[in-house]
Design an enzyme around this catalytic site. Structure first.
Site, short mmCIF file in Angstrom:
data_model
loop_
_atom_site.label_atom_id
_atom_site.label_comp_id
_atom_site.label_asym_id
_atom_site.label_seq_id
_atom_site.Cartn_x
_atom_site.Cartn_y
_atom_site.Cartn_z
N ARG A 23 0.84 -1.20 0.00
CA ARG A 23 0.00 0.00 0.00
C ARG A 23 0.88 1.25 0.00
O ARG A 23 0.91 2.00 -0.96
CB ARG A 23 -0.95 -0.03 1.20
CG ARG A 23 -2.13 0.95 1.07
CD ARG A 23 -1.81 2.33 1.59
NE ARG A 23 -1.33 2.34 2.95
CZ ARG A 23 -0.78 3.40 3.53
NH1 ARG A 23 -0.62 4.53 2.87
NH2 ARG A 23 -0.32 3.35 4.79
N ASP A 24 1.66 1.45 1.05
CA ASP A 24 2.53 2.63 1.10
C ASP A 24 3.57 2.59 0.00
O ASP A 24 3.96 3.63 -0.56
CB ASP A 24 3.21 2.72 2.47
CG ASP A 24 3.48 4.14 2.92
OD1 ASP A 24 3.75 4.99 2.06
OD2 ASP A 24 3.40 4.42 4.13
N HIS A 27 3.18 4.49 -3.41
CA HIS A 27 3.59 5.87 -3.64
C HIS A 27 4.89 5.95 -4.42
O HIS A 27 5.09 6.85 -5.24
CB HIS A 27 3.79 6.59 -2.30
CG HIS A 27 2.53 6.92 -1.57
ND1 HIS A 27 1.63 7.86 -2.04
CD2 HIS A 27 2.05 6.47 -0.38
CE1 HIS A 27 0.63 7.97 -1.18
NE2 HIS A 27 0.85 7.15 -0.18
N SER A 177 3.77 10.95 9.26
CA SER A 177 3.57 10.98 7.81
C SER A 177 4.66 11.72 7.06
O SER A 177 4.81 11.54 5.85
CB SER A 177 2.22 11.63 7.48
OG SER A 177 1.19 11.05 8.23
N HIS A 204 3.52 4.22 13.06
CA HIS A 204 3.91 4.10 11.65
C HIS A 204 4.91 5.21 11.35
O HIS A 204 4.60 6.39 11.50
CB HIS A 204 2.66 4.25 10.77
CG HIS A 204 2.90 4.30 9.29
ND1 HIS A 204 2.56 3.26 8.46
CD2 HIS A 204 3.41 5.27 8.49
CE1 HIS A 204 2.85 3.59 7.21
NE2 HIS A 204 3.37 4.80 7.20
N HIS A 206 8.07 7.18 8.96
CA HIS A 206 8.74 7.44 7.69
C HIS A 206 10.19 7.81 7.97
O HIS A 206 10.53 8.24 9.08
CB HIS A 206 8.02 8.52 6.89
CG HIS A 206 6.82 7.99 6.16
ND1 HIS A 206 6.82 7.69 4.82
CD2 HIS A 206 5.59 7.64 6.61
CE1 HIS A 206 5.64 7.21 4.46
NE2 HIS A 206 4.86 7.17 5.54
#
Length: 359
Positions: A23-24, A27, A177, A204, A206
């Site tokens: 999913r991620d 991008h 995010s 989560h 990044h």
């Protein structure tokens, strides 16, 4: 980390790994993964014992569009392919109200989604209420997550997570995010959230500032029991927490994940060969994006628009951060680029005029 079942695992604190590679990671390749790629990685993650494998457009259910990018496959096709490849692991999906709808959630449940995350901006948990209620009726595990969480103080995040629980979320948490956090930031926020709710807490990360693994470890130490990580860090911008690194690190620290090391390493190798042109790197633009607190998924659009206009993408990221632009406001990227180009042109004309006057 042993390849065999750990007889003492039940004595160790458990961390559930949630894997949003499919999913991620979308991008990073402009949402163009095909069925064979999805099937291959999902099967490898299942063989490794990854508890939850998430799939979908990078922005979630219903998000495939001209504004944020058309996916190669429809949501239903992605879900059907991955569901078939997961005889053991649970399948997860992600939905951001405004992109996805109740109908998208119902279709995902019909296609076998076991874990459904409903996301909201970090101060707007109430937008998830209706969707979490719908999921409660559907009998799946509903989770609520807060995006761009660096924009809110720990106490506010705790209040918002408590609200998500009251709406029916069975796990809640925060997304970094933009890759903006340092470990102490994470510790402070996860500590506040775990004190405010009695459900599992999610983190989560990044990797814009190279801190994703360290931040994930800080989250687990502070009480998070669900940690997100992607194969090779495959995700938006500089990528996410690297799955095949964070799992053995957590195991070495005394947490139990239930994941087979060799099979996990094999899945990472497969992902690198089949999903991505190259593993994510921390580029200059990614660093600025993290410092500015800008959504990592903006990277490709900022670079594209900046190159066309001849402006410095680093200036664009800092201006987007100053305006606190969030996912769903992609159109503002073009506005910022246009304004910066106009300012640059005006400065060049002024400088030229002054030079002519001096001569």
């Amino acid at each position: 980390m042993s390849r065999t079942v750990d007889e003492h695992a039940e004595d160790r604190p458990r961390i559930v790994i949630h894997d949003p590679t499919l999913r991620d990671g979308h991008h990073a390749v402009r949402h163009r993964l095909d069925a064979e790629q999805l099937r291959g990685y999902a099967a490898a993650a299942d063989a490794a014992g990854v508890p939850v494998v998430e799939v979908g457009h990078g922005n979630g259910l219903g998000a495939s569009s001209l504004q944020v990018g058309r996916a190669r496959l429809r949501d239903e096709e992605m879900l059907a392919v991955v569901r078939e490849a997961l005889p053991n692991s649970r399948m997860g999906v992600f939905m951001l109200p405004g992109w996805g709808t109740g109908d998208d959630l119902r279709r995902a449940v019909r296609h076998g989604a076991d874990v459904v995350r409903v996301a909201a901006h970090c101060t707007e948990a109430d937008v998830a209420e209706r969707h979490l209620d719908l999921l409660g009726e559907a009998g799946v595990e509903a989770q609520g997550v807060l995006l761009m969480s660096h924009m809110a103080e720990p106490g506010r995040l705790a209040e918002q997570c408590a609200a998500l629980v009251s709406y029916g979320a069975r796990a809640v948490g925060i997304f970094d995010s933009s890759g903006h956090y340092l470990p102490d930031d994470v510790t402070e926020r996860i500590t506040a959230i775990t004190a405010a709710v009695d459900v599992p807490v999610i983190f989560h990360a990044h990797n814009n500032l190279g801190m994703a693994v360290a931040n994930s470890v800080a989250a687990a130490t502070a009480g998070a029991t669900i940690v997100d990580a992607c194969a090779r860090g495959f995700g938006a911008g500089a990528g996410n927490t690297q799955l095949e690194v964070v799992v053995p690190v957590l195991e070495r620290m005394g947490f139990a994940t239930g994941i087979d090391l060799y099979a996990l390493l094999d899945a990472g190798d497969l992902a690198e060969r089949t999903l991505m042109p190259a593993p994510p790197t921390i580029s200059s633009e990614s660093i600025v994006s993290g410092l500015a607190g800008v959504f990592s998924g903006f990277k490709n659009r900022v670079l594209d628009a900046s190159r066309r206009a001849g402006v410095d993408p680093r200036d664009v990221f800092f201006e987007l951060g100053r305006r606190q632009v969030v996912a769903g406001q992609e159109d503002l990227i073009v506005d910022v680029v246009t304004e910066l180009r106009s300012d640059t042109t005006l400065r060049a004309r002024d400088d030229g005029g002054r030079g002519a006057a001096r001569s």
